[in-house]
Motif scaffolding. Sequence first.
Motif, PDB file in Angstrom:
ATOM      1  N   GLN A 143       0.812  -1.215   0.000  1.00  0.00           N
ATOM      2  CA  GLN A 143       0.000   0.000   0.000  1.00  0.00           C
ATOM      3  C   GLN A 143       0.845   1.264   0.000  1.00  0.00           C
ATOM      4  O   GLN A 143       0.540   2.233  -0.704  1.00  0.00           O
ATOM      5  N   CYS A 144       1.942   1.261   0.756  1.00  0.00           N
ATOM      6  CA  CYS A 144       2.787   2.456   0.825  1.00  0.00           C
ATOM      7  C   CYS A 144       3.505   2.719  -0.501  1.00  0.00           C
ATOM      8  O   CYS A 144       3.585   3.872  -0.955  1.00  0.00           O
ATOM      9  N   ILE A 145       4.018   1.659  -1.126  1.00  0.00           N
ATOM     10  CA  ILE A 145       4.695   1.836  -2.414  1.00  0.00           C
ATOM     11  C   ILE A 145       3.709   2.327  -3.465  1.00  0.00           C
ATOM     12  O   ILE A 145       4.011   3.223  -4.275  1.00  0.00           O
ATOM     13  N   SER A 146       2.512   1.753  -3.466  1.00  0.00           N
ATOM     14  CA  SER A 146       1.490   2.180  -4.423  1.00  0.00           C
ATOM     15  C   SER A 146       1.135   3.657  -4.220  1.00  0.00           C
ATOM     16  O   SER A 146       1.011   4.406  -5.191  1.00  0.00           O
ATOM     17  N   LYS A 147       1.033   4.067  -2.963  1.00  0.00           N
ATOM     18  CA  LYS A 147       0.681   5.467  -2.695  1.00  0.00           C
ATOM     19  C   LYS A 147       1.829   6.398  -3.098  1.00  0.00           C
ATOM     20  O   LYS A 147       1.596   7.480  -3.660  1.00  0.00           O
ATOM     21  N   LEU A 148       3.063   6.000  -2.843  1.00  0.00           N
ATOM     22  CA  LEU A 148       4.214   6.829  -3.205  1.00  0.00           C
ATOM     23  C   LEU A 148       4.348   6.955  -4.726  1.00  0.00           C
ATOM     24  O   LEU A 148       4.698   8.026  -5.243  1.00  0.00           O
ATOM     25  N   GLU A 149       4.073   5.869  -5.448  1.00  0.00           N
ATOM     26  CA  GLU A 149       4.150   5.919  -6.915  1.00  0.00           C
ATOM     27  C   GLU A 149       3.099   6.863  -7.482  1.00  0.00           C
ATOM     28  O   GLU A 149       3.333   7.567  -8.461  1.00  0.00           O
ATOM     29  N   LYS A 150       1.932   6.889  -6.864  1.00  0.00           N
ATOM     30  CA  LYS A 150       0.836   7.715  -7.387  1.00  0.00           C
ATOM     31  C   LYS A 150       0.935   9.182  -6.953  1.00  0.00           C
ATOM     32  O   LYS A 150       0.625  10.079  -7.730  1.00  0.00           O
ATOM     33  N   GLU A 151       1.364   9.416  -5.723  1.00  0.00           N
ATOM     34  CA  GLU A 151       1.259  10.775  -5.179  1.00  0.00           C
ATOM     35  C   GLU A 151       2.578  11.383  -4.709  1.00  0.00           C
ATOM     36  O   GLU A 151       2.649  12.604  -4.533  1.00  0.00           O
ATOM     37  N   GLY A 152       3.622  10.565  -4.533  1.00  0.00           N
ATOM     38  CA  GLY A 152       4.795  11.108  -3.875  1.00  0.00           C
ATOM     39  C   GLY A 152       6.034  11.293  -4.712  1.00  0.00           C
ATOM     40  O   GLY A 152       7.059  11.759  -4.188  1.00  0.00           O
ATOM     41  N   LEU A 153       5.992  10.998  -5.972  1.00  0.00           N
ATOM     42  CA  LEU A 153       7.215  11.082  -6.776  1.00  0.00           C
ATOM     43  C   LEU A 153       7.698  12.523  -6.931  1.00  0.00           C
ATOM     44  O   LEU A 153       8.896  12.756  -7.107  1.00  0.00           O
ATOM     45  N   GLN A 154       6.797  13.469  -6.896  1.00  0.00           N
ATOM     46  CA  GLN A 154       7.171  14.876  -7.065  1.00  0.00           C
ATOM     47  C   GLN A 154       7.197  15.639  -5.725  1.00  0.00           C
ATOM     48  O   GLN A 154       7.336  16.866  -5.713  1.00  0.00           O
ATOM     49  N   THR A 155       7.072  14.907  -4.619  1.00  0.00           N
ATOM     50  CA  THR A 155       7.015  15.551  -3.308  1.00  0.00           C
ATOM     51  C   THR A 155       8.417  15.883  -2.805  1.00  0.00           C
ATOM     52  O   THR A 155       9.311  15.027  -2.826  1.00  0.00           O
ATOM     53  N   ILE A 156       8.605  17.121  -2.376  1.00  0.00           N
ATOM     54  CA  ILE A 156       9.899  17.561  -1.847  1.00  0.00           C
ATOM     55  C   ILE A 156      10.021  17.094  -0.389  1.00  0.00           C
ATOM     56  O   ILE A 156       9.059  17.112   0.368  1.00  0.00           O
ATOM     57  N   ASN A 157      11.242  16.699  -0.009  1.00  0.00           N
ATOM     58  CA  ASN A 157      11.534  16.237   1.362  1.00  0.00           C
ATOM     59  C   ASN A 157      10.605  15.084   1.766  1.00  0.00           C
ATOM     60  O   ASN A 157      10.108  15.030   2.898  1.00  0.00           O
ATOM     61  N   LEU A 158      10.399  14.180   0.847  1.00  0.00           N
ATOM     62  CA  LEU A 158       9.463  13.089   1.097  1.00  0.00           C
ATOM     63  C   LEU A 158       9.900  12.230   2.272  1.00  0.00           C
ATOM     64  O   LEU A 158       9.079  11.843   3.106  1.00  0.00           O
ATOM     65  N   TRP A 159      11.214  11.957   2.345  1.00  0.00           N
ATOM     66  CA  TRP A 159      11.714  11.019   3.348  1.00  0.00           C
ATOM     67  C   TRP A 159      12.192  11.708   4.640  1.00  0.00           C
ATOM     68  O   TRP A 159      12.457  11.023   5.624  1.00  0.00           O
ATOM     69  N   SER A 160      12.288  13.015   4.619  1.00  0.00           N
ATOM     70  CA  SER A 160      12.836  13.715   5.791  1.00  0.00           C
ATOM     71  C   SER A 160      11.805  14.599   6.507  1.00  0.00           C
ATOM     72  O   SER A 160      12.110  15.170   7.549  1.00  0.00           O
ATOM     73  N   ALA A 161      10.626  14.728   5.941  1.00  0.00           N
ATOM     74  CA  ALA A 161       9.612  15.578   6.576  1.00  0.00           C
ATOM     75  C   ALA A 161       9.144  14.949   7.886  1.00  0.00           C
ATOM     76  O   ALA A 161       8.964  13.727   7.969  1.00  0.00           O
ATOM     77  N   PHE A 186      -4.191   8.513   5.033  1.00  0.00           N
ATOM     78  CA  PHE A 186      -2.942   9.159   5.432  1.00  0.00           C
ATOM     79  C   PHE A 186      -2.231   9.692   4.195  1.00  0.00           C
ATOM     80  O   PHE A 186      -2.477   9.263   3.071  1.00  0.00           O
ATOM     81  N   ASP A 187      -1.320  10.661   4.417  1.00  0.00           N
ATOM     82  CA  ASP A 187      -0.637  11.310   3.289  1.00  0.00           C
ATOM     83  C   ASP A 187       0.649  10.571   2.925  1.00  0.00           C
ATOM     84  O   ASP A 187       1.017   9.561   3.543  1.00  0.00           O
ATOM     85  N   VAL A 188       1.384  11.095   1.904  1.00  0.00           N
ATOM     86  CA  VAL A 188       2.581  10.418   1.392  1.00  0.00           C
ATOM     87  C   VAL A 188       3.727  10.447   2.403  1.00  0.00           C
ATOM     88  O   VAL A 188       4.570   9.543   2.414  1.00  0.00           O
ATOM     89  N   HIS A 189       3.780  11.486   3.260  1.00  0.00           N
ATOM     90  CA  HIS A 189       4.836  11.528   4.275  1.00  0.00           C
ATOM     91  C   HIS A 189       4.655  10.408   5.295  1.00  0.00           C
ATOM     92  O   HIS A 189       5.630   9.775   5.713  1.00  0.00           O
ATOM     93  N   ILE A 190       3.415  10.137   5.673  1.00  0.00           N
ATOM     94  CA  ILE A 190       3.140   9.017   6.578  1.00  0.00           C
ATOM     95  C   ILE A 190       3.460   7.699   5.890  1.00  0.00           C
ATOM     96  O   ILE A 190       4.016   6.778   6.490  1.00  0.00           O
TER      97      ILE A 190
END
Length: 203
Positions: A143-161, A186-190
């Motif tokens: 579920q997390c990988i699917s959400k990151l592929e759809k919504e998080g590829l362009q998110t800044i500071n994805l892993w450090s927020a 939940f959002d992409v940071h979560i």
Amino acid sequence: APSPSDKAEEHKTDSKEENKPSTQKVDSSPEGQKEGTKGFTRTLSRGWSAFSSTVANTFSTVKQETLALNQKIGETTEQFIKQLPKTISELADSARWEASQLSHQSSQLVNDVKHFVKPDSIVFGSKPKDGSRGHTMPIVVEQCISKLEKEGLQTINLWSAPTNPSTLLDLKAQYNSGTAVDPSSFDVHIAAALLVQYFKELP
């Protein structure tokens, strides 16, 4: 013999004499003043003696009551000191009993949790389950990988927020209990934080 009228007149005269105010004169001579001073001194001395006697009696009574009170306090203190070890022992026994009850309740709670959370459903901290084609992907990873592929590829500071720790704990508990989790809750940071936490806890 005196007549009745004479007797009545005599009675009136006696009554007048009785009702007359005293006209005794005070002796103002030096001897009289000296004698009056002596009488006053004697009266004052007798009054002072009576007052002193009353004070002495009162002081004696207070002293006796104070001694009796001190004795009672001493006896009470001694009795308390004698009973103190017994009281401490009873308190220690009570504390040990309370501790045993808490330990029993804790054990019961752990058993209840183990019964509620099935070992097969635990995701975090356990190895991936074997499937027909090798290891199957855990639901949280999928579920997390699917959400990151759809919504998080362009998110800044994805892993450090920074993320909310209580939210992570709540989602972990849901995944471990086998509860269905909606990724849209939940959002992409979560999602990124959950994925990192999953790999950190792999045995």
